[in-house]
Design a protein around this motif. Sequence first.
Motif, PDB file in Angstrom:
ATOM      1  N   PRO A 216       0.832  -1.209   0.000  1.00 27.92           N
ATOM      2  CA  PRO A 216       0.000   0.000   0.000  1.00 27.92           C
ATOM      3  C   PRO A 216       0.868   1.262   0.000  1.00 27.92           C
ATOM      4  N   ILE A 217       0.393   2.286  -0.705  1.00 31.27           N
ATOM      5  CA  ILE A 217       1.073   3.576  -0.748  1.00 31.27           C
ATOM      6  C   ILE A 217       0.348   4.487   0.241  1.00 31.27           C
ATOM      7  N   PHE A 218       0.991   4.748   1.372  1.00 34.96           N
ATOM      8  CA  PHE A 218       0.379   5.576   2.413  1.00 34.96           C
ATOM      9  C   PHE A 218       0.637   7.055   2.138  1.00 34.96           C
ATOM     10  N   PRO A 219      -0.276   7.921   2.525  1.00 36.89           N
ATOM     11  CA  PRO A 219      -0.029   9.364   2.342  1.00 36.89           C
ATOM     12  C   PRO A 219       1.124   9.810   3.238  1.00 36.89           C
ATOM     13  N   SER A 220       1.819  10.865   2.801  1.00 39.16           N
ATOM     14  CA  SER A 220       2.940  11.391   3.582  1.00 39.16           C
ATOM     15  C   SER A 220       2.437  11.956   4.901  1.00 39.16           C
ATOM     16  N   MET A 221       3.201  11.705   5.939  1.00 37.05           N
ATOM     17  CA  MET A 221       2.856  12.222   7.261  1.00 37.05           C
ATOM     18  C   MET A 221       3.269  13.690   7.355  1.00 37.05           C
ATOM     19  N   VAL A 222       2.421  14.515   7.908  1.00 38.41           N
ATOM     20  CA  VAL A 222       2.736  15.925   8.103  1.00 38.41           C
ATOM     21  C   VAL A 222       3.275  16.090   9.518  1.00 38.41           C
ATOM     22  N   ILE A 223       4.488  16.643   9.611  1.00 43.29           N
ATOM     23  CA  ILE A 223       5.127  16.817  10.914  1.00 43.29           C
ATOM     24  C   ILE A 223       5.149  18.298  11.249  1.00 43.29           C
ATOM     25  N   GLN A 224       4.564  18.638  12.368  1.00 46.48           N
ATOM     26  CA  GLN A 224       4.609  20.025  12.834  1.00 46.48           C
ATOM     27  C   GLN A 224       5.757  20.145  13.825  1.00 46.48           C
ATOM     28  N   PRO A 225       6.720  21.054  13.559  1.00 49.00           N
ATOM     29  CA  PRO A 225       7.865  21.169  14.458  1.00 49.00           C
ATOM     30  C   PRO A 225       7.451  21.645  15.849  1.00 49.00           C
ATOM     31  N   ARG A 226       8.152  21.153  16.847  1.00 51.21           N
ATOM     32  CA  ARG A 226       7.892  21.563  18.228  1.00 51.21           C
ATOM     33  C   ARG A 226       8.972  22.551  18.638  1.00 51.21           C
ATOM     34  N   ARG A 227       8.584  23.601  19.279  1.00 52.87           N
ATOM     35  CA  ARG A 227       9.514  24.638  19.701  1.00 52.87           C
ATOM     36  C   ARG A 227       9.761  24.545  21.198  1.00 52.87           C
ATOM     37  N   LEU A 228      10.950  24.972  21.581  1.00 51.73           N
ATOM     38  CA  LEU A 228      11.332  24.942  22.982  1.00 51.73           C
ATOM     39  C   LEU A 228      10.557  25.976  23.788  1.00 51.73           C
ATOM     40  N   MET A 229      10.290  27.126  23.173  1.00 49.54           N
ATOM     41  CA  MET A 229       9.646  28.221  23.897  1.00 49.54           C
ATOM     42  C   MET A 229       8.189  28.381  23.465  1.00 49.54           C
ATOM     43  N   ALA A 230       7.357  28.743  24.411  1.00 48.43           N
ATOM     44  CA  ALA A 230       5.948  28.990  24.132  1.00 48.43           C
ATOM     45  C   ALA A 230       5.818  30.277  23.316  1.00 48.43           C
ATOM     46  N   PRO A 231       4.766  30.403  22.495  1.00 46.86           N
ATOM     47  CA  PRO A 231       4.587  31.609  21.674  1.00 46.86           C
ATOM     48  C   PRO A 231       4.576  32.911  22.490  1.00 46.86           C
ATOM     49  N   GLU A 232       4.011  32.865  23.695  1.00 47.20           N
ATOM     50  CA  GLU A 232       3.975  34.068  24.536  1.00 47.20           C
ATOM     51  C   GLU A 232       5.387  34.478  24.953  1.00 47.20           C
ATOM     52  N   TYR A 233       6.224  33.496  25.249  1.00 47.45           N
ATOM     53  CA  TYR A 233       7.607  33.774  25.646  1.00 47.45           C
ATOM     54  C   TYR A 233       8.386  34.359  24.467  1.00 47.45           C
ATOM     55  N   VAL A 234       8.160  33.812  23.275  1.00 50.51           N
ATOM     56  CA  VAL A 234       8.824  34.318  22.069  1.00 50.51           C
ATOM     57  C   VAL A 234       8.429  35.766  21.832  1.00 50.51           C
TER      58      VAL A 234
END
Length: 102
Positions: free
Chosen positions: A31-49
């Motif tokens: 079977p040809i599976f669809p590509s997995m979408v990977i969302q990067p994880r960041r060390l800092m929270a958006p509020e901290y950034v």
Amino acid sequence: MSEKIDTQGMSGEAVEGCKDNVYPYDADGNPIFPSMVIQPRRLMAPEYVKEMKILINEVLNEREYQRKLRMAYDNPKPLGVSYFDTEHFKHSIDEDEPEYKP
């Protein structure tokens, strides 16, 4: 009624006469599976950034202001209130925080 029991909540809709998930197959029959979408994880929270960006810009503005004071600039514009001056941003619990204007 469907013959398929979905115990994980991850399967698609049951297809009449189909015993597995419906994916196209390659030449070898795999079977040809669809590509997995990977969302990067960041060390800092958006509020901290956001606060770090404000801090960096305030430091750069302060440095530029001090440079203008040392040089022959006529009336350099004084710096505004710092975002980190919490005394300036006090507010009642039922009011919004005063807006920060860089």
